[in-house]
Design a protein around this motif. Structure first.
Motif, PDB file in Angstrom:
ATOM      1  N   VAL A  84       0.878  -1.171   0.000  1.00 51.99           N
ATOM      2  CA  VAL A  84       0.000   0.000   0.000  1.00 51.99           C
ATOM      3  C   VAL A  84       0.909   1.213   0.000  1.00 51.99           C
ATOM      4  O   VAL A  84       1.817   1.306   0.841  1.00 51.99           O
ATOM      5  CB  VAL A  84      -0.870   0.036   1.281  1.00 51.99           C
ATOM      6  N   TYR A  85       0.701   2.127  -0.928  1.00 51.98           N
ATOM      7  CA  TYR A  85       1.524   3.342  -1.001  1.00 51.98           C
ATOM      8  C   TYR A  85       0.703   4.496  -0.443  1.00 51.98           C
ATOM      9  O   TYR A  85      -0.316   4.878  -1.016  1.00 51.98           O
ATOM     10  CB  TYR A  85       1.934   3.629  -2.450  1.00 51.98           C
ATOM     11  N   LEU A  86       1.146   5.027   0.690  1.00 51.73           N
ATOM     12  CA  LEU A  86       0.391   6.077   1.380  1.00 51.73           C
ATOM     13  C   LEU A  86       1.104   7.405   1.240  1.00 51.73           C
ATOM     14  O   LEU A  86       2.287   7.511   1.581  1.00 51.73           O
ATOM     15  CB  LEU A  86       0.354   5.778   2.880  1.00 51.73           C
ATOM     16  N   LYS A  87       0.359   8.411   0.780  1.00 50.62           N
ATOM     17  CA  LYS A  87       0.917   9.761   0.735  1.00 50.62           C
ATOM     18  C   LYS A  87       0.354  10.524   1.935  1.00 50.62           C
ATOM     19  O   LYS A  87      -0.865  10.548   2.138  1.00 50.62           O
ATOM     20  CB  LYS A  87       0.510  10.428  -0.581  1.00 50.62           C
ATOM     21  N   ILE A  88       1.255  11.144   2.700  1.00 50.14           N
ATOM     22  CA  ILE A  88       0.814  11.777   3.956  1.00 50.14           C
ATOM     23  C   ILE A  88       1.306  13.215   4.000  1.00 50.14           C
ATOM     24  O   ILE A  88       2.487  13.489   3.743  1.00 50.14           O
ATOM     25  CB  ILE A  88       1.372  11.011   5.182  1.00 50.14           C
ATOM     26  N   GLY A  89       0.411  14.126   4.369  1.00 46.71           N
ATOM     27  CA  GLY A  89       0.765  15.538   4.471  1.00 46.71           C
ATOM     28  C   GLY A  89       1.719  15.791   5.639  1.00 46.71           C
ATOM     29  O   GLY A  89       1.633  15.138   6.690  1.00 46.71           O
ATOM     30  N   ALA A  90       2.615  16.780   5.460  1.00 49.13           N
ATOM     31  CA  ALA A  90       3.661  17.064   6.450  1.00 49.13           C
ATOM     32  C   ALA A  90       3.102  17.436   7.823  1.00 49.13           C
ATOM     33  O   ALA A  90       3.777  17.267   8.838  1.00 49.13           O
ATOM     34  CB  ALA A  90       4.545  18.200   5.940  1.00 49.13           C
ATOM     35  N   GLY A  91       1.865  17.937   7.856  1.00 51.12           N
ATOM     36  CA  GLY A  91       1.313  18.408   9.128  1.00 51.12           C
ATOM     37  C   GLY A  91       0.602  17.336   9.931  1.00 51.12           C
ATOM     38  O   GLY A  91       0.135  17.601  11.043  1.00 51.12           O
ATOM     39  N   ILE A  93       0.077  14.244  12.397  1.00 52.38           N
ATOM     40  CA  ILE A  93       0.821  13.863  13.604  1.00 52.38           C
ATOM     41  C   ILE A  93       1.328  12.429  13.446  1.00 52.38           C
ATOM     42  O   ILE A  93       0.550  11.519  13.122  1.00 52.38           O
ATOM     43  CB  ILE A  93      -0.070  14.042  14.850  1.00 52.38           C
ATOM     44  N   TRP A  94       2.645  12.260  13.613  1.00 54.27           N
ATOM     45  CA  TRP A  94       3.262  10.959  13.358  1.00 54.27           C
ATOM     46  C   TRP A  94       2.579   9.835  14.145  1.00 54.27           C
ATOM     47  O   TRP A  94       2.261   8.785  13.591  1.00 54.27           O
ATOM     48  CB  TRP A  94       4.769  11.003  13.662  1.00 54.27           C
ATOM     49  N   GLU A  95       2.337  10.073  15.442  1.00 55.36           N
ATOM     50  CA  GLU A  95       1.746   9.009  16.281  1.00 55.36           C
ATOM     51  C   GLU A  95       0.392   8.563  15.732  1.00 55.36           C
ATOM     52  O   GLU A  95       0.046   7.386  15.767  1.00 55.36           O
ATOM     53  CB  GLU A  95       1.546   9.503  17.712  1.00 55.36           C
ATOM     54  N   LYS A  96      -0.397   9.518  15.225  1.00 58.16           N
ATOM     55  CA  LYS A  96      -1.731   9.194  14.676  1.00 58.16           C
ATOM     56  C   LYS A  96      -1.577   8.367  13.400  1.00 58.16           C
ATOM     57  O   LYS A  96      -2.366   7.469  13.129  1.00 58.16           O
ATOM     58  CB  LYS A  96      -2.511  10.474  14.354  1.00 58.16           C
ATOM     59  N   LEU A  97      -0.556   8.701  12.614  1.00 54.85           N
ATOM     60  CA  LEU A  97      -0.321   7.949  11.383  1.00 54.85           C
ATOM     61  C   LEU A  97      -0.007   6.487  11.712  1.00 54.85           C
ATOM     62  O   LEU A  97      -0.518   5.568  11.056  1.00 54.85           O
ATOM     63  CB  LEU A  97       0.849   8.581  10.600  1.00 54.85           C
ATOM     64  N   VAL A  98       0.823   6.273  12.731  1.00 55.11           N
ATOM     65  CA  VAL A  98       1.175   4.892  13.103  1.00 55.11           C
ATOM     66  C   VAL A  98      -0.086   4.147  13.563  1.00 55.11           C
ATOM     67  O   VAL A  98      -0.341   3.017  13.134  1.00 55.11           O
ATOM     68  CB  VAL A  98       2.275   4.867  14.196  1.00 55.11           C
ATOM     69  N   GLU A  99      -0.906   4.813  14.369  1.00 58.05           N
ATOM     70  CA  GLU A  99      -2.153   4.179  14.838  1.00 58.05           C
ATOM     71  C   GLU A  99      -3.032   3.785  13.649  1.00 58.05           C
ATOM     72  O   GLU A  99      -3.634   2.717  13.624  1.00 58.05           O
ATOM     73  CB  GLU A  99      -2.947   5.154  15.712  1.00 58.05           C
ATOM     74  N   TYR A 100      -3.090   4.685  12.675  1.00 53.30           N
ATOM     75  CA  TYR A 100      -3.918   4.475  11.476  1.00 53.30           C
ATOM     76  C   TYR A 100      -3.423   3.243  10.693  1.00 53.30           C
ATOM     77  O   TYR A 100      -4.201   2.364  10.326  1.00 53.30           O
ATOM     78  CB  TYR A 100      -3.829   5.745  10.626  1.00 53.30           C
ATOM     79  N   ALA A 101      -2.106   3.176  10.482  1.00 49.59           N
ATOM     80  CA  ALA A 101      -1.539   2.050   9.723  1.00 49.59           C
ATOM     81  C   ALA A 101      -1.783   0.738  10.468  1.00 49.59           C
ATOM     82  O   ALA A 101      -2.151  -0.280   9.855  1.00 49.59           O
ATOM     83  CB  ALA A 101      -0.040   2.282   9.500  1.00 49.59           C
ATOM     84  N   VAL A 102      -1.610   0.766  11.779  1.00 49.80           N
ATOM     85  CA  VAL A 102      -1.792  -0.457  12.574  1.00 49.80           C
ATOM     86  C   VAL A 102      -3.260  -0.902  12.523  1.00 49.80           C
ATOM     87  O   VAL A 102      -3.562  -2.091  12.395  1.00 49.80           O
ATOM     88  CB  VAL A 102      -1.294  -0.230  14.026  1.00 49.80           C
ATOM     89  N   LYS A 103      -4.173   0.075  12.559  1.00 46.15           N
ATOM     90  CA  LYS A 103      -5.604  -0.240  12.495  1.00 46.15           C
ATOM     91  C   LYS A 103      -5.940  -1.020  11.215  1.00 46.15           C
ATOM     92  O   LYS A 103      -6.733  -1.950  11.219  1.00 46.15           O
ATOM     93  CB  LYS A 103      -6.392   1.069  12.546  1.00 46.15           C
ATOM     94  N   GLY A 108       5.084  -1.876   8.826  1.00 49.48           N
ATOM     95  CA  GLY A 108       6.323  -1.154   8.498  1.00 49.48           C
ATOM     96  C   GLY A 108       6.696  -0.071   9.489  1.00 49.48           C
ATOM     97  O   GLY A 108       7.875   0.232   9.672  1.00 49.48           O
ATOM     98  N   ILE A 109       5.663   0.523  10.150  1.00 53.23           N
ATOM     99  CA  ILE A 109       6.009   1.627  11.059  1.00 53.23           C
ATOM    100  C   ILE A 109       5.571   1.369  12.510  1.00 53.23           C
ATOM    101  O   ILE A 109       5.706   2.248  13.354  1.00 53.23           O
ATOM    102  CB  ILE A 109       5.456   2.991  10.566  1.00 53.23           C
ATOM    103  N   GLU A 110       5.107   0.135  12.777  1.00 54.08           N
ATOM    104  CA  GLU A 110       4.611  -0.145  14.133  1.00 54.08           C
ATOM    105  C   GLU A 110       5.708  -0.014  15.201  1.00 54.08           C
ATOM    106  O   GLU A 110       5.437   0.366  16.328  1.00 54.08           O
ATOM    107  CB  GLU A 110       3.917  -1.521  14.197  1.00 54.08           C
ATOM    108  N   ASN A 111       6.971  -0.294  14.818  1.00 51.84           N
ATOM    109  CA  ASN A 111       8.068  -0.142  15.799  1.00 51.84           C
ATOM    110  C   ASN A 111       8.359   1.337  16.086  1.00 51.84           C
ATOM    111  O   ASN A 111       9.063   1.659  17.028  1.00 51.84           O
ATOM    112  CB  ASN A 111       9.354  -0.798  15.295  1.00 51.84           C
ATOM    113  N   LEU A 112       7.819   2.213  15.221  1.00 49.78           N
ATOM    114  CA  LEU A 112       8.057   3.662  15.400  1.00 49.78           C
ATOM    115  C   LEU A 112       6.871   4.325  16.100  1.00 49.78           C
ATOM    116  O   LEU A 112       6.649   5.539  15.967  1.00 49.78           O
ATOM    117  CB  LEU A 112       8.316   4.332  14.039  1.00 49.78           C
ATOM    118  N   ALA A 113       6.115   3.508  16.850  1.00 43.98           N
ATOM    119  CA  ALA A 113       4.958   4.043  17.582  1.00 43.98           C
ATOM    120  C   ALA A 113       5.402   5.029  18.643  1.00 43.98           C
ATOM    121  O   ALA A 113       6.510   4.919  19.179  1.00 43.98           O
ATOM    122  CB  ALA A 113       4.211   2.890  18.253  1.00 43.98           C
ATOM    123  N   TYR A 114       4.526   5.985  18.933  1.00 44.24           N
ATOM    124  CA  TYR A 114       4.669   6.865  20.099  1.00 44.24           C
ATOM    125  C   TYR A 114       5.885   7.795  20.017  1.00 44.24           C
ATOM    126  O   TYR A 114       6.394   8.247  21.030  1.00 44.24           O
ATOM    127  CB  TYR A 114       4.742   5.996  21.370  1.00 44.24           C
TER     128      TYR A 114
END
Ligand code: FAD
Ligand code: EPU
Length: 338
Positions: A84-91, A93-103, A108-114
Motif C-alpha cells: 500500500v503506497y500512502l501519501k501523507i501531508g507534512a502536518g 501527527i506521526w503518532e496518529k499515522l502509526v495508529e492508522y496504519a496499525v488499524k 512497516g512503522i509499528e516499531n516507530l509508535a509513540y
C-alpha cells in the motif's frame, strides 16, 4: 493564511521553553506555501520550519519567520496485493499515522509508535526506534526549495539517510520545506523482531505469536516506562546521538571499561550507548534548579519547570565535556539548537 507578530512558541516545543518568534504563520497547503514565498515577510526574514517542536531547543527568541506546517491528508495513491503506497501531508501527527496504519494492518512503522512530532520532520533525522528507521519504508517525499520555490520529489536513495541523519540535516540543511511523504507499507506485515527490549517484553507477557498490534502495544508500553511524557516534564527525547567509533577505538575502550555498552555495526564500527557513558560520569537524575538529567534515561535532559534554553545548553555542554574527558568520546547533539 494569518500572519502573527511576536508569537510565543512555548506551547509549540516539547521542552516547553519560552521563545518569541518575530513572525509566525501556519501553512495548510503547498499553494499557501508558494503564496507566502511571494510575500515580503518571507523574503526579508530568516526562516524556521517548526513541526511539533520535539527535537528543538530554543536558547533565544527567534528573530525571523516561523512556518508551522499543518498540511493534512492520508491518501492511498497506489496499491497491489502486497503493498500500500500512502501519501501523507507534512502536518499530520506521526503518532496518529502509526495508529492508522496499525488499524488497517499495514506493516512497516509499528516499531516507530509513540514518537512525537509531525510527519514532515520524520525524514529529517530519519527517525528510528526498536530496530526500525523511517528509511526502511519511505518511498519518496516532496519538498519545496525555499530559495527557488521549485518543487522536487526526492526518492529514498536521494535522501542520504543514515543513523539520525539525512541530506536535509547536512548538504541541504534549511534549504527545503517537506510538504508530504510517501510510505510503502506491507499488507501482510513482516514483523521486525530482534531488538532485545522488545523481544524481552513479548516473552515476559507470554506473546509467542505477535501480531502488528502486539508490537505497537509493546513499543508504546516500553517507551512509557523509559521516557518522560513531555506533557508533564519538558524534554526532547535523546539529547545526544549514540556515538559511532572505530574497532580500534572500541578495543582500547573496552579494555579500560569492560562494562561499556556497545552494538557492533555491519561496517565494522561500534555504536556506544551514550546513556551509559553519561550515567558513568555520574549525571543520571542530577538536577540543578529546573534543569536536569532524567532519572531513568540519562540521555534525556529535562526541564522541571522554568528552565531556560541556555541553562539546558550549558548542562549539555558540561555533559559533553565530562564524557570527552573520561572516555575520549565526543557526544554529538541530536537536538537542533536555535
Ligand atoms: P521539530 O522539532 O519541529 O523539527 C525538527 C527539525 O526538522 C528542525 O530542524 C525543523 O526545522 C525541521 N523540520 C520540521 N518540519 C519540517 C518540514 N516539514 N520540512 C523541512 N524541515 C522540517 N526521535 C527518534 O528518532 N526516535 C525516537 O525514539 C524518539 N523519541 C522521542 C521521544 C520523546 C519523548 C521526544 C520528545 C522526542 C523523541 N524523538 C525521537 C525526537 C523527535 O520526536 C523526532 O525527531 C521528530 O521527528 C521531530 O518532529 P517534530 O515535528 O517535532 O520536529
Ligand atoms: N542505559 C544506561 N543508562 C541509562 C539508560 C540506558 O546505561 O540511563 C543503557 C541501557 O541499559 C541499554 C542502553 O543504554 O543497554 C541503551 O538504552 P535504550 O535501549 O534506552 O536506548 P538508547 O540507545 O538510549 C535509542 C534512541 C531512542 C530510541 C531507543 C529505542 C538514540 C540517540 N536514541 O536510545 O531514540 O527510542 O534507542 O530504539 O539513538 C530519540 O532519538 O530521541 C530517542 C528517544
Amino acid at each position: 493564511m494569518k500572519l502573527f507578530h511576536n508569537y510565543s512558541l512555548k506551547q509549540l516545543n516539547t521542552f516547553q521553553i519560552e521563545s518569541i518568534a518575530s513572525y509566525f504563520v501556519e501553512i495548510k497547503s503547498m499553494d499557501e506555501l508558494l503564496e507566502l514565498m511571494r510575500e515580503e515577510v518571507f523574503k526579508n526574514n530568516r526562516i524556521l520550519i517548526l513541526g511539533g517542536g520535539s527535537n528543538i531547543l530554543f536558547t533565544k527568541n527567534f528573530d525571523g519567520l516561523v512556518i508551522h506546517p499543518t498540511i493534512r491528508g492520508i491518501e492511498i495513491i497506489n496499491e497491489d496485493s502486497t503493498w500500500v503506497y500512502l501519501k501523507i501531508g507534512a502536518g499530520e501527527i506521526w503518532e496518529k499515522l502509526v495508529e492508522y496504519a496499525v488499524k488497517y494492518n499495514w506493516g512497516g512503522i509499528e516499531n516507530l509508535a509513540y514518537i512525537p512530532g509531525r510527519v514532515g520532520a520524520a525524514p529529517i533525522q530519519n527517525i528510528g526506534a526498536y530496530g526500525v528507521e523511517i528509511k526502511s519504508v519511505l518511498q519518496s517525499l516532496t519538498a519545496v526549495n525555499l530559495k527557488s520555490g521549485k518543487q522536487k520529489v526526492f526518492t529514498k536513495d536521494e535522501c542520504g539517510f543514515g543513523y539520525r541523519t539525512s541530506i536535509f540535516k547536512t548538504r541541504f540543511r534549511d534549504d527545503y520545506f517537506i510538504t508530504d511523504i510517501t510510505l510503502k507499507l506491507e499488507r501482510t506485515p513482516t514483523l521486525k523482531l530482534g531488538y532485545v527490549a522488545l523481544d524481552d517484553y513479548l516473552k515476559a507477557n507470554n506473546i509467542l505469536k505477535p501480531k502488528i498490534k502486539d508490537i505497537f502495544d509493546a513499543v508504546v508500553n516500553i517507551r512509557k516506562t523509559k521516557l518522560p511524557d513531555p506533557e508533564k516534564v519538558g524534554n526532547a527525547g535523546s539529547f545526544f546521538k549514540n556515538p559511532l567509533i572505530s574497532k580500534d577505538e572500541f578495543v582500547h575502550l573496552k579494555k579500560k571499561f569492560p562494562q561499556i555498552r556497545s552494538y557492533p555495526q555491519n561496517d565494522g564500527s561500534f555504536k556506544l550507548a551514550a546513556a551509559w557513558l553519561i550515567e558513568s560520569c555520574g549525571w543520571k537524575g542530577k538536577r540543578q534548579d529546573d534543569v536536569g538529567v532524567h532519572h531513568t534515561q540519562s540521555l534525556v535532559l529535562v526541564n522541571h519547570g522554568e528552565a531556560s534554553g541556555t541553562q539546558l545548553l550549558s548542562l549539555a555542554n558540561n555533559i559533553q565535556n565530562t564524557v570527552k574527558e573520561k572516555f575520549g568520546v565526543l557526544l554529538e547533539k541530536e537536538v537542533n539548537i536555535i
